[in-house]
Design a protein around this motif. Structure first.
Motif: not given
Length: 152
Positions: A25-32, A35-43
């Motif tokens: 969708t291109g929508g904004a996604l924020t994980l809070v 601890q540090y979590l790896r996320v995909p390299a998507l803008p």
């Protein structure tokens, strides 16, 4: 619609569904999380690491959520705060929290917490299942579709 994830206790399979949805969708996604979590390299995907401590991720999300946003959480008090701000709250098991059910869920959560504090063994929640995963994915798709129809 910005999607916020209370990510410390969120199952990995749910995070994967959210990553795919953000990519699609291109929508904004924020994980809070604490601890540090790896996320995909998507803008449009980012990870916010908050200090360790009780409810720090919840406090961060509550301070930043806007009306119409979606918060993924199994934390009932956070869901109640989100619903009060005219945002949506969805559990990783696909249960949508809303004005019509949040008071009852909060009362039940508080009652169970009282029982546990007096030493009553209330058991735990059932294990996360394939049906839970499917319920979450279906509900998320409906919410994203409705948001797209509204233009947000």
């Amino acid at each position: 619609m910005h999607i916020w994830v209370d990510a410390d206790a969120c199952p990995a399979v749910i995070k994967d569904i959210l990553f795919r949805a953000a990519e699609r969708t291109g929508g904004a996604l924020t994980l809070v999380a604490n601890q540090y979590l790896r996320v995909p390299a998507l803008p449009q995907v980012r990870m916010i690491q908050v200090p360790g401590g009780f409810d720090e991720a919840d406090k961060y999300i509550a301070a930043h959520v806007q009306a119409g946003d979606l918060v993924i959480t199994s934390d009932i008090p956070l869901a109640a705060d989100v619903v009060a701000r005219d945002a949506h709250a969805l559990s990783p098991k696909g249960e949508l929290y809303g004005k019509e059910n949040i008071r009852e869920l909060l009362d039940l959560r508080n009652f169970m917490d009282t029982l546990r504090s007096t030493g009553v063994d209330t058991g735990g929640p059932p294990p996360f299942s394939m049906a839970d995963r499917q319920s979450f994915a279906n509900r998320l798709d409906r919410l994203l579709h409705a948001s797209a129809q509204r233009g947000g």
